[in-house]
Design a protein around this motif. Structure first.
Motif, PDB file in Angstrom:
ATOM      1  N   ALA A 109       0.835  -1.196   0.000  1.00  0.00           N
ATOM      2  CA  ALA A 109       0.000   0.000   0.000  1.00  0.00           C
ATOM      3  C   ALA A 109       0.870   1.248   0.000  1.00  0.00           C
ATOM      4  O   ALA A 109       2.028   1.220   0.396  1.00  0.00           O
ATOM      5  N   GLN A 110       0.285   2.326  -0.452  1.00  0.00           N
ATOM      6  CA  GLN A 110       0.993   3.606  -0.446  1.00  0.00           C
ATOM      7  C   GLN A 110       0.742   4.293   0.893  1.00  0.00           C
ATOM      8  O   GLN A 110      -0.322   4.851   1.124  1.00  0.00           O
TER       9      GLN A 110
ATOM     10  N   THR B  24       0.792   7.041   3.531  1.00  0.00           N
ATOM     11  CA  THR B  24       0.834   8.505   3.491  1.00  0.00           C
ATOM     12  C   THR B  24       0.659   9.059   4.901  1.00  0.00           C
ATOM     13  O   THR B  24       0.100   8.397   5.785  1.00  0.00           O
TER      14      THR B  24
ATOM     15  N   ASN C  39      -1.877   6.837   7.023  1.00  0.00           N
ATOM     16  CA  ASN C  39      -2.719   5.927   6.247  1.00  0.00           C
ATOM     17  C   ASN C  39      -1.898   4.711   5.815  1.00  0.00           C
ATOM     18  O   ASN C  39      -1.025   4.814   4.959  1.00  0.00           O
TER      19      ASN C  39
ATOM     20  N   THR D   4      -3.437   1.622   4.889  1.00  0.00           N
ATOM     21  CA  THR D   4      -4.159   1.015   3.775  1.00  0.00           C
ATOM     22  C   THR D   4      -5.236   2.006   3.328  1.00  0.00           C
ATOM     23  O   THR D   4      -5.360   3.095   3.891  1.00  0.00           O
ATOM     24  N   LYS D   5      -6.041   1.615   2.357  1.00  0.00           N
ATOM     25  CA  LYS D   5      -7.110   2.486   1.903  1.00  0.00           C
ATOM     26  C   LYS D   5      -8.186   2.668   2.966  1.00  0.00           C
ATOM     27  O   LYS D   5      -8.925   3.653   2.950  1.00  0.00           O
ATOM     28  N   VAL D   6      -8.264   1.709   3.875  1.00  0.00           N
ATOM     29  CA  VAL D   6      -9.309   1.740   4.904  1.00  0.00           C
ATOM     30  C   VAL D   6      -8.759   2.137   6.266  1.00  0.00           C
ATOM     31  O   VAL D   6      -9.409   2.891   7.011  1.00  0.00           O
TER      32      VAL D   6
ATOM     33  N   ASN E  49     -16.104   3.375   2.275  1.00  0.00           N
ATOM     34  CA  ASN E  49     -16.623   4.069   1.102  1.00  0.00           C
ATOM     35  C   ASN E  49     -17.776   4.982   1.495  1.00  0.00           C
ATOM     36  O   ASN E  49     -18.655   4.598   2.253  1.00  0.00           O
TER      37      ASN E  49
ATOM     38  N   LYS F 122      -8.703  14.388   0.396  1.00  0.00           N
ATOM     39  CA  LYS F 122      -9.023  12.966   0.374  1.00  0.00           C
ATOM     40  C   LYS F 122      -7.797  12.149   0.000  1.00  0.00           C
ATOM     41  O   LYS F 122      -7.061  12.492  -0.907  1.00  0.00           O
ATOM     42  N   LYS F 123      -7.621  11.009   0.698  1.00  0.00           N
ATOM     43  CA  LYS F 123      -6.468  10.156   0.380  1.00  0.00           C
ATOM     44  C   LYS F 123      -6.719   9.311  -0.851  1.00  0.00           C
ATOM     45  O   LYS F 123      -7.858   9.087  -1.238  1.00  0.00           O
TER      46      LYS F 123
END
Length: 205
Positions: free
Chosen positions: A18-19, A21, A55, A57-59, A112, A204-205
């Motif tokens: 994952a990226q 941030t 961050n 992961t995305k979640v 989401n 927003k990420k």
């Protein structure tokens, strides 16, 4: 044991792919506080703090926070004597205040649509108060809450914060300078609700 190792490897691989941030942010709002096991009303005040949103992961994000918060309790019943004619206790009410510097490590999940769920431990250091006596300078608490984040980075939050340390010296204590005795039970912990906003710089990420 092998299953645990395999799961751990998959989790670490997901994080590494994952990226990651980092986004700083600010949070503020209203704080509604009281002490457990007291005859009192909630005290309305404020909190103000900063955080770093990591961050992973995305979640999931790990969010260390530092917050100045004003807590306490209003109209807490104070015992001053006994009326032999009516057979009733004589009480008055006082407002008690404790200001803390709170260090938290919040686990935050953003789904989401911007809905967020958060929870984590905090360590609170007492800065000042108007008590006669207190039990401790440090409180250990847990925070849980939810929020809604807009694409701009602005979020609305609601949190519940519960202390686990007995913060008041509650044995009907008084002093030698004429102050009245407080009227508590033995185990008095901080209870706090927060309603506020936060803003993560970078959107927003």
């Amino acid at each position: 044991m092998k299953k645990i190792i395999v799961i751990a490897i998959f989790l670490l691989a997901g994080v590494s792919n994952a990226q990651v941030t980092f986004k700083p942010g600010l949070r503020t709002g209203a704080a509604f506080s009281t002490f457990s096991n007291t005859q009192s009303d909630y005290k309305t005040d404020f909190y103000l703090g900063a955080f770093g949103e990591i961050n992973l992961t995305k979640v999931y994000a790990l969010q260390p926070e530092i917050t100045y918060i004003r807590q306490g309790s209003n109209n807490i019943k104070t015992y001053i004597g006994y009326n032999t004619d009516t057979g009733e206790d004589i009480t008055v009410s006082r407002n008690l205040e404790i200001d803390y510097l709170s260090l938290a490590m919040i686990n935050k999940f953003t789904f989401n649509g911007g809905f967020q769920v958060m929870a984590g431990p905090t360590v609170d250091f007492r800065l000042q108060d108007n008590l006669i006596y207190e039990n401790t300078d440090v409180d250990l608490t847990l925070v849980a809450g939810f929020g809604y984040r807009l694409p701009s980075g602005l979020a609305f939050e609601a949190r519940f914060k519960k202390g686990f340390v007995d913060v008041l010296d509650s044995d009907y204590y008084g002093s030698n300078n004429g102050n009245n005795d407080y009227w508590f039970r033995d185990y008095n912990t901080n209870i706090n609700f927060q309603l506020g906003v936060s803003y993560s710089f970078g959107g927003k990420k």
